[in-house]
Design a protein around this motif. Structure first.
Motif, short mmCIF file in Angstrom:
data_model
loop_
_atom_site.label_atom_id
_atom_site.label_comp_id
_atom_site.label_asym_id
_atom_site.label_seq_id
_atom_site.Cartn_x
_atom_site.Cartn_y
_atom_site.Cartn_z
N LEU A 81 0.81 -1.21 0.00
CA LEU A 81 0.00 0.00 0.00
C LEU A 81 0.85 1.26 0.00
CD1 LEU A 81 -2.87 -1.14 2.36
CD2 LEU A 81 -2.94 -0.86 -0.12
N LEU A 82 2.13 1.13 0.25
CA LEU A 82 3.05 2.25 0.01
C LEU A 82 3.31 2.38 -1.49
CD1 LEU A 82 5.70 1.69 2.84
CD2 LEU A 82 3.68 3.18 2.87
N ALA A 83 3.49 1.23 -2.15
CA ALA A 83 3.70 1.24 -3.60
C ALA A 83 2.46 1.74 -4.33
CB ALA A 83 4.09 -0.15 -4.09
N ASP A 84 1.30 1.28 -3.90
CA ASP A 84 0.06 1.73 -4.53
C ASP A 84 -1.06 1.77 -3.50
OD1 ASP A 84 -2.12 2.35 -6.10
OD2 ASP A 84 -1.59 0.97 -7.72
N PRO A 85 -1.31 2.96 -2.90
CA PRO A 85 -2.38 3.06 -1.91
C PRO A 85 -3.76 2.82 -2.50
CG PRO A 85 -1.49 5.22 -2.44
CD PRO A 85 -0.58 4.22 -3.08
N HIS A 86 -3.86 2.80 -3.83
CA HIS A 86 -5.15 2.56 -4.47
C HIS A 86 -5.35 1.09 -4.86
CE1 HIS A 86 -6.55 6.80 -4.96
NE2 HIS A 86 -5.28 6.99 -4.65
N LEU A 87 -4.53 0.22 -4.31
CA LEU A 87 -4.68 -1.22 -4.56
C LEU A 87 -6.09 -1.72 -4.25
CD1 LEU A 87 -2.19 -4.02 -3.60
CD2 LEU A 87 -4.53 -4.15 -2.79
N PRO A 88 -6.69 -1.40 -3.10
CA PRO A 88 -8.04 -1.94 -2.83
C PRO A 88 -9.07 -1.47 -3.87
CG PRO A 88 -7.04 -1.10 -0.82
CD PRO A 88 -6.17 -0.64 -1.95
N ARG A 89 -9.00 -0.21 -4.24
CA ARG A 89 -9.96 0.30 -5.23
C ARG A 89 -9.78 -0.38 -6.57
NH1 ARG A 89 -9.47 4.01 -9.05
NH2 ARG A 89 -7.50 4.85 -8.25
N LYS A 90 -8.55 -0.59 -6.98
CA LYS A 90 -8.29 -1.24 -8.27
C LYS A 90 -8.74 -2.70 -8.25
CE LYS A 90 -4.49 1.89 -9.49
NZ LYS A 90 -3.03 2.05 -9.69
N LEU A 91 -8.55 -3.38 -7.13
CA LEU A 91 -9.05 -4.74 -7.03
C LEU A 91 -10.58 -4.75 -7.11
CD1 LEU A 91 -6.90 -6.41 -4.20
CD2 LEU A 91 -6.44 -6.29 -6.66
N THR A 92 -11.21 -3.81 -6.43
CA THR A 92 -12.67 -3.74 -6.44
C THR A 92 -13.21 -3.47 -7.84
OG1 THR A 92 -12.64 -2.92 -4.16
CG2 THR A 92 -14.66 -2.55 -5.41
N GLU A 93 -12.47 -2.66 -8.61
CA GLU A 93 -12.89 -2.32 -9.97
C GLU A 93 -12.47 -3.36 -11.00
OE1 GLU A 93 -11.13 1.50 -10.49
OE2 GLU A 93 -12.57 2.54 -9.17
N GLY A 94 -11.88 -4.47 -10.53
CA GLY A 94 -11.46 -5.51 -11.46
C GLY A 94 -10.23 -5.15 -12.26
N ARG A 95 -9.37 -4.30 -11.69
CA ARG A 95 -8.18 -3.83 -12.42
C ARG A 95 -6.90 -4.23 -11.67
NH1 ARG A 95 -7.15 1.30 -13.09
NH2 ARG A 95 -8.35 2.14 -11.35
N ALA A 96 -6.81 -5.48 -11.30
CA ALA A 96 -5.65 -5.93 -10.53
C ALA A 96 -4.35 -5.69 -11.29
CB ALA A 96 -5.79 -7.41 -10.18
N GLU A 97 -4.39 -5.79 -12.62
CA GLU A 97 -3.16 -5.61 -13.41
C GLU A 97 -2.66 -4.17 -13.38
OE1 GLU A 97 -6.53 -4.53 -16.08
OE2 GLU A 97 -6.13 -6.17 -14.66
#
Length: 708
Positions: free
Chosen positions: A346-362
């Motif tokens: 979450l330091l590398a990408d604090p928006h990881l949870p939102r991207k997972l939720t939006e189906g954008r894990a890549e």
């Protein structure tokens, strides 16, 4: 709800607190608060960005209940007085405005209270500690030792706590919890691990007391349980409160083990805790273990221990420690744990949870586990991230940017790709020019030796491919080309120059430079390589390049275990990042490797914690490591030098790789400036800064171009 990660992204509950998902920000030392312990704009925006990113719960870094007493790092949060309430309240309001919950981690540093040591205050302890068995500072470079705060400590006084002192601290924890509740926090985490005060009472290695707070486990845990009881009484039955506990003490003979942790967890639950955060601690005198417990290098290292504790209690368990989302989702699904807390990701990408939720894990910017973040804390610098230059600097983010320029980016390494990606995202018309036939630059070879780097390489290539960027491979950037492109600005990201240093025998045919080695493995060519390597070897690697096999780094890693165009005995001249990672790579492929350098300490370019691990692993592999070597020279079968003790050494060498001599080269940038172009320099062409320098420089250049 997306189909992916349905369990990790499902709502969760700790006591009366409901969260939108099962992802938490693990408590991390950030050193982003103000010097006087107040919440300022910097740490507020840091946590607010995590809330914007969609995380369910944020657990702050240590909040000192007795601050400044018990402080373990500069610029940590204080919760020891009502004067801190306005800032703490601003923080909770900012986080809540984006739908996340936030808990304060209540803390007293005890034996590892660095701020007490620096200020000359006595360190609070259950009993006089044993002297350390080892010295982790051997892995520090001399300039890091000069910068590190512990180097300024000349003596340490210990305050063996009386029963009255214990009661004072219990009251401080309770008062801190009340302030957290008043400030709008959704809960508190009592830190009972990591060698801090409560942990030092629990561990038989640091608690030698003979009163009711020492001896058997139930006595050693008494202090923690009394804190839990007092906090519960102070905040009431409905305010979420839980404990962070060590599942074991790694490398400490006679230290805590998992059965102890299970018993402690049950006791804490009986006293009214709403959850358990499972962590681990280690023998801090042993360098490698600094990445072997709470911040592990090994993926999912702590999950089995968290699962054992989960099976023994009836309250939720929060687990952490290099857990990938798919692994965390699977463990939540089978009931092994309830929440996954993430730090470095979450330091590398604090928006990881939102991207997972939006189906954008890549789209998640990957952590490369380089330990830039935690290594900064070791020298009392604010936390930062190698791949995300905004982390810790959110408060400086420009509010307005304009696109619409025509920008040429020269160089397809990480600095060039990141510059192009950022510029395209800002609305500029970008042309990315790369002289070779593929993107990646030296990050390709760095990814061979350290596979975590490949995650970043793949991410950058994918992001460039998705953006509206005109990528031109096999193209030389000339003034005429740039004029034909009508470039308003030019970014030069051409990397470092790697000259062969003047070593006697350096021109012998069995001596390869780092560039020679990179070209050989990746199927590239040069006049020097033709002189040094046989036609059959060159043809084989050329075929690999032509068929795309050498672009598949996983294939190269596996194939190089079977075939490597190097003899049995390899000497590497150069003990910096490239040399040491190459030494590990070759050793794992059956070569007898020796590293020689005139530097007094090895590992420049590696972060402190990564260096601690790598140096220990190289020693475990039996490599010969010779820092402070003098009079290095090469003959047809040996490398000769004088070691640091003055003894003459002659090491057999079928091949010699010279992995030093890299330096910045801004000649292209200067030439283009002379031609009238507006030039911005990025990455190693400005001086070797590795991945962090490339990513940070790209962010700076993109911001400057967008603001101009």
């Amino acid at each position: 709800m997306t189909r992916a990660f349905p369990h990790l992204l499902a709502p969760g509950r700790i006591g009366s607190m409901e969260m939108r998902n099962r992802i938490a920000v693990t408590a991390m030392g950030a050193s982003l608060a103000e010097p006087d312990g107040h919440i300022g704009e910097r740490i507020l925006r840091y946590h607010e960005e995590q809330a914007k990113g969609g995380v369910g719960l944020i657990i702050t870094g240590v909040a000192g209940v007795a601050w400044p007493v018990g402080g373990n790092q500069v610029n940590q949060i204080a919760i020891s007085d009502d004067r801190f309430l306005p800032g703490l309240t601003r923080l909770t309001e900012a986080v809540h405005s984006h739908g996340a919950k936030i808990a304060a981690q209540l803390h007293h540093g005890g034996l590892v209270a660095m701020e007490d040591m620096l200020a000359g205050r006595p360190v609070w302890t259950p009993s006089f500690p044993d002297a350390p068995d080892g010295d982790f500072t051997e892995a520090f470079l001399l300039e890091e030792l000069a910068e590190a705060a512990f180097s300024r400590i000349t003596s340490v006084d210990f305050k063996v706590m009386t029963v009255e002192d214990i009661q004072t601290v219990i009251g401080q924890f309770a008062a801190g919890a009340v302030r957290a509740k008043q400030a709008g926090f959704d809960g508190v985490e009592i830190h009972g691990g990591h060698g801090y005060l409560l942990s030092s009472f629990i561990s038989p290695k640091t608690n030698k007391r003979t009163d009711e707070y020492g001896g058997p486990l139930e006595n050693r845990v008494r202090f923690l349980l009394e804190v839990v009881r007092a906090v519960r009484a102070a905040v009431g039955p409905d305010f979420p409160m839980w404990c962070k506990l060590d599942s074991r003490e790694v490398g400490k003979k006679g230290g805590l083990e998992i059965d102890d942790a299970i018993a402690i967890a049950r006791m804490v639950e009986a006293e009214g805790a709403d959850a358990i955060t499972v962590t681990a601690y280690h023998d801090t005198a042993k360098a490698k273990l600094h990445s072997g417990s709470h911040t592990p290098h090994e993926p999912a290292l702590n999950l089995p221990y968290a699962a054992k504790i989960k099976a023994a209690v009836g309250i939720p368990v929060i687990a952490s420690g290099r857990v990938e989302p798919e692994v965390g989702d699977a463990h939540v699904a089978k009931g092994a744990v309830d929440f996954i807390s993430m730090g470095r990701k979450l330091l590398a990408d604090p928006h990881l949870p939102r991207k997972l939720t939006e189906g954008r894990a890549e789209d998640v910017l990957p952590c490369i586990y380089c330990y830039t973040c935690i290594s900064a804390i070791y020298v009392c610098q604010p936390l930062r991230c190698a791949v995300n230059p905004e982390t810790g600097f959110e408060y400086l983010r420009p509010t307005t940017q304009t696109g619409g320029k025509r920008v040429a980016v020269i160089g397809g390494g990480p600095g060039g790709m990141e510059s192009a990606r950022r510029l395209a995202a800002a609305g500029h018309d970008v042309v990315l020019i790369e002289a070779s036939d593929r993107l990646g630059g030296t990050l390709q070879f760095a990814s061979l030796a350290y596979p975590a780097n490949e995650r970043l390489l793949d991410w950058l290539k994918r992001e460039v491919g998705k953006a509206k960027i005109d990528v031109r491979l096999n193209t030389r950037a000339t003034p005429d080309l740039l004029r034909s492109l009508k470039a308003d600005a030019v970014v030069v990201a051409t990397g470092a120059v790697r000259d062969m240093p003047p070593i006697p025998g350096g021109d012998l045919p069995h001596v390869l430079s780092g560039d020679d080695m990179r070209r050989l493995i990746l199927g590239e060519s040069s006049a020097e390589l033709k002189r040094k390597v046989g036609l059959g070897t060159r043809l084989l690697t050329k075929v690999g390049a032509a068929t795309g096999m050498t672009a598949n780094l996983d294939f190269v890693r596996k194939a190089s275990h079977q075939w490597m165009p190097l003899g049995k005995n390899v000497v590497i001249v150069g003990g910096e990042l490239v040399g040491l990672e190459l030494a590990e790579f070759l050793s794992e492929r059956g070569r007898t490797v020796t590293v020689v350098d005139d530097a007094p300490r090895f590992g420049a370019g590696l972060t402190i914690v990564r260096r601690m691990r790598l140096l220990d692993e190289l020693k475990e592999h039996g490599l010969g490591l010779y820092p402070s070597a003098e009079d290095i020279r090469i003959d047809e079968k040996r490398v000769l030098f004088t070691d640091r003790d003055g003894a003459a050494q002659a090491v057999p060498a079928d091949h010699v790789i010279v992995a030093k001599g890299a330096h910045g080269d801004n000649s292209l940038a200067e030439m283009l400036r002379a031609e009238g172009f507006a030039v911005h320099e990025v990455g190693d062409c400005t001086g070797v800064g590795y991945i962090e320098g490339a990513m940070r420089g790209a962010a700076r250049a993109a911001a400057e171009i967008s603001a101009a």
